[in-house]
Design a protein around this motif. Structure first.
Motif, PDB file in Angstrom:
ATOM      1  N   ALA A 159      -5.976   8.304  -5.460  1.00 37.30           N
ATOM      2  CA  ALA A 159      -5.320   8.785  -4.238  1.00 37.30           C
ATOM      3  C   ALA A 159      -5.936  10.103  -3.787  1.00 37.30           C
ATOM      4  O   ALA A 159      -6.184  10.299  -2.589  1.00 37.30           O
ATOM      5  CB  ALA A 159      -3.820   8.944  -4.473  1.00 37.30           C
ATOM      6  N   GLN A 160      -6.197  10.991  -4.734  1.00 35.59           N
ATOM      7  CA  GLN A 160      -6.810  12.277  -4.380  1.00 35.59           C
ATOM      8  C   GLN A 160      -8.197  12.076  -3.780  1.00 35.59           C
ATOM      9  O   GLN A 160      -8.558  12.735  -2.803  1.00 35.59           O
ATOM     10  CB  GLN A 160      -6.877  13.184  -5.608  1.00 35.59           C
ATOM     11  CG  GLN A 160      -5.529  13.703  -6.033  1.00 35.59           C
ATOM     12  CD  GLN A 160      -5.575  14.448  -7.364  1.00 35.59           C
ATOM     13  OE1 GLN A 160      -6.518  14.334  -8.141  1.00 35.59           O
ATOM     14  NE2 GLN A 160      -4.524  15.218  -7.627  1.00 35.59           N
ATOM     15  N   GLU A 220      -7.760  10.812  -0.247  1.00 39.44           N
ATOM     16  CA  GLU A 220      -7.317  11.894   0.638  1.00 39.44           C
ATOM     17  C   GLU A 220      -8.459  12.862   0.959  1.00 39.44           C
ATOM     18  O   GLU A 220      -8.553  13.367   2.079  1.00 39.44           O
ATOM     19  CB  GLU A 220      -6.129  12.616   0.006  1.00 39.44           C
ATOM     20  CG  GLU A 220      -4.886  11.740  -0.014  1.00 39.44           C
ATOM     21  CD  GLU A 220      -3.802  12.206  -0.972  1.00 39.44           C
ATOM     22  OE1 GLU A 220      -3.947  13.292  -1.597  1.00 39.44           O
ATOM     23  OE2 GLU A 220      -2.813  11.468  -1.119  1.00 39.44           O
ATOM     24  N   GLN A 221      -9.351  13.099   0.004  1.00 37.86           N
ATOM     25  CA  GLN A 221     -10.513  13.957   0.240  1.00 37.86           C
ATOM     26  C   GLN A 221     -11.458  13.360   1.272  1.00 37.86           C
ATOM     27  O   GLN A 221     -12.234  14.069   1.897  1.00 37.86           O
ATOM     28  CB  GLN A 221     -11.281  14.206  -1.068  1.00 37.86           C
ATOM     29  CG  GLN A 221     -10.580  15.100  -2.038  1.00 37.86           C
ATOM     30  CD  GLN A 221     -11.280  15.138  -3.393  1.00 37.86           C
ATOM     31  OE1 GLN A 221     -12.357  14.567  -3.571  1.00 37.86           O
ATOM     32  NE2 GLN A 221     -10.657  15.803  -4.347  1.00 37.86           N
ATOM     33  N   ASP A 244     -10.457  11.611   3.964  1.00 37.17           N
ATOM     34  CA  ASP A 244      -9.688  11.422   5.200  1.00 37.17           C
ATOM     35  C   ASP A 244      -8.861  10.146   5.256  1.00 37.17           C
ATOM     36  O   ASP A 244      -8.544   9.656   6.336  1.00 37.17           O
ATOM     37  CB  ASP A 244     -10.600  11.514   6.432  1.00 37.17           C
ATOM     38  CG  ASP A 244     -11.183  12.900   6.596  1.00 37.17           C
ATOM     39  OD1 ASP A 244     -10.465  13.868   6.274  1.00 37.17           O
ATOM     40  OD2 ASP A 244     -12.338  13.018   7.028  1.00 37.17           O
ATOM     41  N   VAL A 277      -5.187   8.423   4.724  1.00 35.62           N
ATOM     42  CA  VAL A 277      -3.792   8.851   4.727  1.00 35.62           C
ATOM     43  C   VAL A 277      -2.910   7.656   4.356  1.00 35.62           C
ATOM     44  O   VAL A 277      -3.318   6.504   4.486  1.00 35.62           O
ATOM     45  CB  VAL A 277      -3.362   9.425   6.107  1.00 35.62           C
ATOM     46  CG1 VAL A 277      -4.108  10.709   6.401  1.00 35.62           C
ATOM     47  CG2 VAL A 277      -3.562   8.421   7.204  1.00 35.62           C
ATOM     48  N   TYR A 331      -3.271   2.837   2.143  1.00 32.23           N
ATOM     49  CA  TYR A 331      -3.981   3.929   2.809  1.00 32.23           C
ATOM     50  C   TYR A 331      -4.842   3.398   3.957  1.00 32.23           C
ATOM     51  O   TYR A 331      -5.272   2.249   3.922  1.00 32.23           O
ATOM     52  CB  TYR A 331      -4.890   4.647   1.807  1.00 32.23           C
ATOM     53  CG  TYR A 331      -4.149   5.448   0.786  1.00 32.23           C
ATOM     54  CD1 TYR A 331      -3.637   4.841  -0.351  1.00 32.23           C
ATOM     55  CD2 TYR A 331      -3.961   6.806   0.941  1.00 32.23           C
ATOM     56  CE1 TYR A 331      -2.952   5.571  -1.297  1.00 32.23           C
ATOM     57  CE2 TYR A 331      -3.287   7.550  -0.018  1.00 32.23           C
ATOM     58  CZ  TYR A 331      -2.776   6.913  -1.140  1.00 32.23           C
ATOM     59  OH  TYR A 331      -2.094   7.649  -2.073  1.00 32.23           O
ATOM     60  N   LYS A 380      -8.061   8.038   9.084  1.00 31.47           N
ATOM     61  CA  LYS A 380      -7.536   8.643  10.308  1.00 31.47           C
ATOM     62  C   LYS A 380      -8.380   8.248  11.502  1.00 31.47           C
ATOM     63  O   LYS A 380      -9.544   8.022  11.438  1.00 31.47           O
ATOM     64  CB  LYS A 380      -7.534  10.161  10.206  1.00 31.47           C
ATOM     65  CG  LYS A 380      -6.612  10.674   9.132  1.00 31.47           C
ATOM     66  CD  LYS A 380      -6.684  12.187   9.126  1.00 31.47           C
ATOM     67  CE  LYS A 380      -6.086  12.759   7.872  1.00 31.47           C
ATOM     68  NZ  LYS A 380      -6.210  14.180   7.775  1.00 31.47           N
TER      69      LYS A 380
END
Length: 155
Positions: free
Chosen positions: A18-19, A22-23, A25, A27, A152, A155
């Motif tokens: 997940a990290q 997220e790094q 982009d 979400v 996820y 964006k």
């Protein structure tokens, strides 16, 4: 583009993934409560519900109709996973005029018995974090909350 893990979603225990998402982009699109139920030979139904199975699809899924006194009262779809002894409930629905009469539980019990006879030993499913009615139903029928899964997207 979307990124998914277990049954199309990433389990909360995979925080390192997940990290990483997220790094880059990604979400969270939505969160679900993940449920697991072990099946055993003691899973028996009362016999009033019959399941009418369709052939397996290319995606290794099978739809079923739940039949009571010759009438279809519910429907669902099960995905048979490559592990061979695990299946995943994609969806289940009981006719709205038949809900809240114990038939959903009877259908699920029949499903447990049928899946066990097919060699399935673990049955998984999930539902939206906000769908407390489904969560109660799964817990009532013996599923165990196995945590949160997330889907996820970029964006």
């Amino acid at each position: 583009m979307s990124a998914c893990g277990r049954h199309g979603k990433l389990h909360e225990s995979d925080r390192h993934i997940a990290q990483l998402l997220e790094q880059h982009d990604f979400v969270v699109e939505h969160e679900n409560v993940y449920y697991v139920r072990k099946l055993s030979r003691t899973d028996t139904a009362d016999g009033r519900i019959a399941l009418r199975w369709k052939e397996r699809s290319a995606g290794n899924c099978r739809e079923f109709a739940a039949v009571l006194d010759g009438q279809e009262i519910g429907w669902g779809q099960v995905h048979f996973l490559p592990q061979g002894d695990i299946a995943y409930l994609r969806w289940i629905f009981i006719d709205s005029q038949r809900q809240h009469a114990g038939l959903g539980t009877a259908v699920m019990n029949q499903l447990f018995e049928a899946l066990y006879a097919m060699g399935i030993r673990r049955f998984d499913t999930d539902t939206a974090l906000s769908n407390t009615a489904a969560q109660g139903y799964y817990e009532k029928t013996g599923f165990t909350n196995a945590g949160i899964t997330r889907r996820y997207y970029t964006k």
